[in-house]
Scaffold this motif. Sequence first.
Motif, PDB file in Angstrom:
ATOM      1  N   GLY A 176       0.816  -1.206   0.000  1.00 53.57           N
ATOM      2  CA  GLY A 176       0.000   0.000   0.000  1.00 53.57           C
ATOM      3  C   GLY A 176       0.847   1.252   0.000  1.00 53.57           C
ATOM      4  N   ALA A 177       1.926   1.226   0.773  1.00 56.32           N
ATOM      5  CA  ALA A 177       2.801   2.401   0.857  1.00 56.32           C
ATOM      6  C   ALA A 177       3.448   2.685  -0.492  1.00 56.32           C
ATOM      7  CB  ALA A 177       3.872   2.171   1.919  1.00 56.32           C
ATOM      8  N   ARG A 178       3.863   1.599  -1.181  1.00 54.05           N
ATOM      9  CA  ARG A 178       4.486   1.786  -2.494  1.00 54.05           C
ATOM     10  C   ARG A 178       3.491   2.365  -3.492  1.00 54.05           C
ATOM     11  NH1 ARG A 178       9.242  -0.575  -3.747  1.00 54.05           N
ATOM     12  NH2 ARG A 178       8.601  -0.899  -5.897  1.00 54.05           N
ATOM     13  N   ALA A 179       2.274   1.816  -3.465  1.00 60.33           N
ATOM     14  CA  ALA A 179       1.248   2.327  -4.381  1.00 60.33           C
ATOM     15  C   ALA A 179       0.957   3.791  -4.086  1.00 60.33           C
ATOM     16  CB  ALA A 179      -0.025   1.489  -4.254  1.00 60.33           C
ATOM     17  N   ALA A 180       0.865   4.105  -2.802  1.00 56.63           N
ATOM     18  CA  ALA A 180       0.570   5.493  -2.430  1.00 56.63           C
ATOM     19  C   ALA A 180       1.692   6.420  -2.882  1.00 56.63           C
ATOM     20  CB  ALA A 180       0.380   5.577  -0.922  1.00 56.63           C
ATOM     21  N   LEU A 181       2.932   5.993  -2.702  1.00 55.71           N
ATOM     22  CA  LEU A 181       4.067   6.834  -3.105  1.00 55.71           C
ATOM     23  C   LEU A 181       4.028   7.116  -4.601  1.00 55.71           C
ATOM     24  CD1 LEU A 181       7.064   5.463  -1.056  1.00 55.71           C
ATOM     25  CD2 LEU A 181       6.169   7.777  -1.066  1.00 55.71           C
ATOM     26  N   ARG A 182       3.756   6.050  -5.377  1.00 52.89           N
ATOM     27  CA  ARG A 182       3.686   6.241  -6.827  1.00 52.89           C
ATOM     28  C   ARG A 182       2.574   7.215  -7.192  1.00 52.89           C
ATOM     29  NH1 ARG A 182       3.856   0.827  -7.732  1.00 52.89           N
ATOM     30  NH2 ARG A 182       5.946  -0.005  -7.840  1.00 52.89           N
ATOM     31  N   GLU A 183       1.428   7.049  -6.534  1.00 48.38           N
ATOM     32  CA  GLU A 183       0.304   7.929  -6.831  1.00 48.38           C
ATOM     33  C   GLU A 183       0.650   9.368  -6.487  1.00 48.38           C
ATOM     34  OE1 GLU A 183      -3.336   6.694  -4.941  1.00 48.38           O
ATOM     35  OE2 GLU A 183      -4.163   8.685  -5.276  1.00 48.38           O
ATOM     36  N   TRP A 184       1.273   9.542  -5.344  1.00 49.28           N
ATOM     37  CA  TRP A 184       1.619  10.906  -4.931  1.00 49.28           C
ATOM     38  C   TRP A 184       2.630  11.522  -5.881  1.00 49.28           C
ATOM     39  CZ3 TRP A 184       2.506   9.064   0.759  1.00 49.28           C
ATOM     40  CH2 TRP A 184       1.254   8.798   1.338  1.00 49.28           C
ATOM     41  N   ALA A 185       3.583  10.694  -6.321  1.00 54.72           N
ATOM     42  CA  ALA A 185       4.581  11.219  -7.251  1.00 54.72           C
ATOM     43  C   ALA A 185       3.913  11.616  -8.559  1.00 54.72           C
ATOM     44  CB  ALA A 185       5.664  10.176  -7.500  1.00 54.72           C
ATOM     45  N   GLU A 186       2.945  10.805  -9.029  1.00 54.08           N
ATOM     46  CA  GLU A 186       2.227  11.129 -10.257  1.00 54.08           C
ATOM     47  C   GLU A 186       1.412  12.401 -10.094  1.00 54.08           C
ATOM     48  OE1 GLU A 186      -0.351   8.048 -11.603  1.00 54.08           O
ATOM     49  OE2 GLU A 186       1.351   6.778 -12.111  1.00 54.08           O
ATOM     50  N   ASP A 187       0.786  12.529  -8.949  1.00 53.38           N
ATOM     51  CA  ASP A 187      -0.064  13.693  -8.715  1.00 53.38           C
ATOM     52  C   ASP A 187       0.746  14.938  -8.378  1.00 53.38           C
ATOM     53  OD1 ASP A 187      -2.090  12.034  -9.182  1.00 53.38           O
ATOM     54  OD2 ASP A 187      -2.894  11.962  -7.158  1.00 53.38           O
ATOM     55  N   GLY A 188       2.045  14.761  -8.198  1.00 51.55           N
ATOM     56  CA  GLY A 188       2.883  15.913  -7.919  1.00 51.55           C
ATOM     57  C   GLY A 188       2.842  16.391  -6.480  1.00 51.55           C
ATOM     58  N   VAL A 189       2.305  15.550  -5.603  1.00 53.33           N
ATOM     59  CA  VAL A 189       2.281  15.963  -4.190  1.00 53.33           C
ATOM     60  C   VAL A 189       3.664  15.808  -3.577  1.00 53.33           C
ATOM     61  CG1 VAL A 189       0.981  15.712  -2.065  1.00 53.33           C
ATOM     62  CG2 VAL A 189       0.044  14.843  -4.178  1.00 53.33           C
ATOM     63  N   ILE A 190       4.392  14.857  -4.111  1.00 55.85           N
ATOM     64  CA  ILE A 190       5.710  14.567  -3.551  1.00 55.85           C
ATOM     65  C   ILE A 190       6.664  14.610  -4.742  1.00 55.85           C
ATOM     66  CG2 ILE A 190       5.563  12.071  -3.862  1.00 55.85           C
ATOM     67  CD1 ILE A 190       6.587  11.706  -1.078  1.00 55.85           C
ATOM     68  N   ASP A 191       7.817  15.185  -4.570  1.00 53.10           N
ATOM     69  CA  ASP A 191       8.669  15.301  -5.752  1.00 53.10           C
ATOM     70  C   ASP A 191       9.340  13.963  -6.072  1.00 53.10           C
ATOM     71  OD1 ASP A 191      11.736  16.025  -4.458  1.00 53.10           O
ATOM     72  OD2 ASP A 191       9.934  16.244  -3.235  1.00 53.10           O
ATOM     73  N   ALA A 192       9.656  13.782  -7.337  1.00 54.76           N
ATOM     74  CA  ALA A 192      10.069  12.472  -7.838  1.00 54.76           C
ATOM     75  C   ALA A 192      11.292  11.906  -7.118  1.00 54.76           C
ATOM     76  CB  ALA A 192      10.302  12.550  -9.345  1.00 54.76           C
ATOM     77  N   PRO A 193      12.354  12.702  -6.888  1.00 55.38           N
ATOM     78  CA  PRO A 193      13.527  12.114  -6.200  1.00 55.38           C
ATOM     79  C   PRO A 193      13.199  11.601  -4.806  1.00 55.38           C
ATOM     80  CG  PRO A 193      14.060  14.235  -7.159  1.00 55.38           C
ATOM     81  CD  PRO A 193      12.594  14.083  -7.294  1.00 55.38           C
ATOM     82  N   THR A 194      12.373  12.365  -4.080  1.00 55.88           N
ATOM     83  CA  THR A 194      11.988  11.921  -2.739  1.00 55.88           C
ATOM     84  C   THR A 194      11.223  10.615  -2.821  1.00 55.88           C
ATOM     85  OG1 THR A 194      11.626  14.266  -2.340  1.00 55.88           O
ATOM     86  CG2 THR A 194      10.996  12.742  -0.586  1.00 55.88           C
ATOM     87  N   ALA A 195      10.285  10.552  -3.776  1.00 57.25           N
ATOM     88  CA  ALA A 195       9.494   9.336  -3.923  1.00 57.25           C
ATOM     89  C   ALA A 195      10.404   8.168  -4.265  1.00 57.25           C
ATOM     90  CB  ALA A 195       8.437   9.522  -5.009  1.00 57.25           C
ATOM     91  N   ALA A 196      11.360   8.392  -5.169  1.00 56.32           N
ATOM     92  CA  ALA A 196      12.267   7.312  -5.560  1.00 56.32           C
ATOM     93  C   ALA A 196      13.094   6.850  -4.369  1.00 56.32           C
ATOM     94  CB  ALA A 196      13.174   7.790  -6.695  1.00 56.32           C
ATOM     95  N   ALA A 197      13.547   7.819  -3.576  1.00 58.53           N
ATOM     96  CA  ALA A 197      14.354   7.472  -2.408  1.00 58.53           C
ATOM     97  C   ALA A 197      13.539   6.662  -1.402  1.00 58.53           C
ATOM     98  CB  ALA A 197      14.883   8.742  -1.748  1.00 58.53           C
ATOM     99  N   LEU A 198      12.266   7.058  -1.247  1.00 54.42           N
ATOM    100  CA  LEU A 198      11.406   6.342  -0.312  1.00 54.42           C
ATOM    101  C   LEU A 198      11.082   4.938  -0.826  1.00 54.42           C
ATOM    102  CD1 LEU A 198       8.954   9.138   0.818  1.00 54.42           C
ATOM    103  CD2 LEU A 198      10.642   7.954   2.211  1.00 54.42           C
ATOM    104  N   LEU A 199      10.856   4.842  -2.154  1.00 57.99           N
ATOM    105  CA  LEU A 199      10.563   3.532  -2.742  1.00 57.99           C
ATOM    106  C   LEU A 199      11.752   2.593  -2.542  1.00 57.99           C
ATOM    107  CD1 LEU A 199       8.705   4.336  -6.069  1.00 57.99           C
ATOM    108  CD2 LEU A 199       7.819   3.098  -4.117  1.00 57.99           C
ATOM    109  N   GLU A 200      12.943   3.190  -2.592  1.00 61.84           N
ATOM    110  CA  GLU A 200      14.165   2.411  -2.369  1.00 61.84           C
ATOM    111  C   GLU A 200      14.150   1.772  -0.979  1.00 61.84           C
ATOM    112  OE1 GLU A 200      17.884   1.612  -4.413  1.00 61.84           O
ATOM    113  OE2 GLU A 200      15.977   2.463  -5.006  1.00 61.84           O
ATOM    114  N   LYS A 201      13.605   2.523  -0.026  1.00 63.32           N
ATOM    115  CA  LYS A 201      13.599   2.041   1.358  1.00 63.32           C
ATOM    116  C   LYS A 201      12.587   0.923   1.573  1.00 63.32           C
ATOM    117  CE  LYS A 201      14.913   6.220   3.819  1.00 63.32           C
ATOM    118  NZ  LYS A 201      14.327   7.289   4.621  1.00 63.32           N
TER     119      LYS A 201
END
Lengths: 394, 329
Positions: free
Chosen positions: A13-38
Amino acid sequence: MLAYRKSDFDSLGARAALREWAEDGVIDAPTAAALLEKIPPPFHTPNLFIRIGLFIFGSICAAAAFGLFFVMGVGMRSHQAFGVMLLVFAAVLTVAVEMLIRKEKPFFRAGLEEAFLYGALLCLIAGLIVLLEMNSRLRFPIVLFAGCILAAAALRYADSFLAALAWASAFYALFDLCSGLGDRAGYILPLLVISLSACAAYACGGGLAKAALRHWEHVWQVLRFLALLTCYAGGNYFVIRELGHMLFHQSVTVDRDIPFAPAFYAFTFGLPLAYTAAGLVKKDRLFLHAGLVTAAFAVFTYKYYHHVLSVEAGLALAGIFLIATAWIGLRLFRTRRFGLTAAASEKGAKGILDAESLAMLQGFASKDISAQSSPEGLKGGGGGFGGGGADGTF
Amino acid sequence: MKAAFPPGILPEGQQERIDHHYRSRPFSLFWEMRAILYLGVLFLCSGLGILIYKNIDTIGHQTILGAIVAATAACFWYCARHAKPFTYAQAAADSSWAEYMLLLGVLLFGVFTGYLQVKYSVFGDDHALALGLPATLYLFLAYRFDHRGVLQLAISGFCAAIGIVTTPLAAIQENVFDHHAPVWTGLAMGAALAVAGALSELRDFKRHFSFSYINFAMHLSMIAGITGLVIGKGWEKWFFFLLVGALGAGLWKYARWKRSHYFLLFAVLYVYVAFSYGFLRLLFLADASAGVSFAFFYFILSCAGTIYFFLNMKTFLKAESEDAGLPEK
């Protein structure tokens, strides 16, 4: 109860949410990528086409193994031997499913474990029927029992397809029970169906809202959608009239209507409106889709009993009406109004299928939807729920 | 979706932004509107079609043809007015109305030619021409307005036209299925489409169209090859067996290059069907009595092997992949 680790579902769920947020521009892409890495992907979930392939070959493999044992004579000795063989096979397949799930990276919606699971349930239920020699007609106890098995499996493996099957078997059992009870049941059955479905829809809403039950999110969604539909069917004039005729042999002629006909008519046309309104006001796609589907059925119901227009004129007029509705809707919601927009929702499409699968399915749209951005640059989209729970593709 | 994040993972202030986003974002009715629009076009077309059919005596053929031509022209005029300048690459998406208008116009044009042919036999007995001419127009329109749906209609039209030309009448009339002409036609069509796909890919001419070409080519040639394998006799069986294998190998390479799971799945499925047919035939030729048990053994082992292949495909494909799948190229 759940065969999977709950933390794995949370990671998913967290991964899906991160992707959605990155797509919607709520979270910037590098941050999302870094979080997905974790948060590494918790499950072994292949691409949709690989899933289909695994399902096909897994099914053939299991069926061939069953056939081999049968041919070698284990199942041919007697009725009982065949039943026992079915049960043993169910156990073997269940063990296989559990082994696939107990891995470091569990199989989830991977096709293979689904094929084995469905095979195991088929063998289990068939084996019980064979052993109990209930081969004349599916009576309600065995259907109810099968429904319970399916429901338990749906909860254990978080499988919404099985949940839908369990729901269907519960209703079959209900009909079977009522059809044997005589005339009076005909009056209780609609009320029973409506109240049961309403309770189920309400409970599923609770399940969706409750954080502790979040791992079965898709199961609740599918069940809720089905419950909304069965609730409508329980009071639909067409269903009541034809079912009353079929199950209870109520003689209904042209001049003799079913009892309480106006109430059922009001229900037939009122509920779709209520669903659609609730969907738009509460921004709930489930209610909105249920409203659209039931509205179509309401039109069909009216058309079935009342000859106002010829079919072709009705079709043409309905077509004009629909095009006009779409035109007005697209115009009205071109800019955001009442929190609604006609602009593309990416998540609604991408949540269900990935890009390649989507390209396969959109036979008519030649351009990618993602290229059409809304005027505000904001891409909305609620919980994307498209298919009425065909196979838990989510 | 409420994801449960362990505290401290999300950056400072991010949670507020996310909460604000959920509260403020609009609810999209895009797909619902599209579905309603599509249903509307469908209902209107079929309703009008039946109306015309039933009232043909009172309306008259010329009137109907005129109306269809006018509607077609209106659709194409709308498309031409809203068309973007031609580009070799994928054109940017415009309003979905133009797309639907093009589709409606193309369908109406098909009705128009069909009407002409059935009522006035404009093309005489040459049904292939009646199919091929609209297909040529569709092909042009597909490239001009950059519409994959119309391209698929064009390809289907060409396939039907050529199929009629090459298939002997006996095969259709007498339901003779051991005719080889459709098999060879299918293979030739598949080859031609594959070349078209390769050209659009390599020459960078509407590169996104290559999928439609290769897709049609794959299904046509594989089905033709497997049909040839089943109905062939003697050496032909070996030829078609090897042919399907070679096509499968080619598809496998293509799927690897495009990183497409779709082509991979179908390559495996088609080759598996052909291989199983060949193997089981040899098995039952050798020993019909023990064949059943061996057949079950074969299915167990071969399916297990295929499953193993699917599960370890990433090492075969050497592709870094996400849990969601390979990125589309």
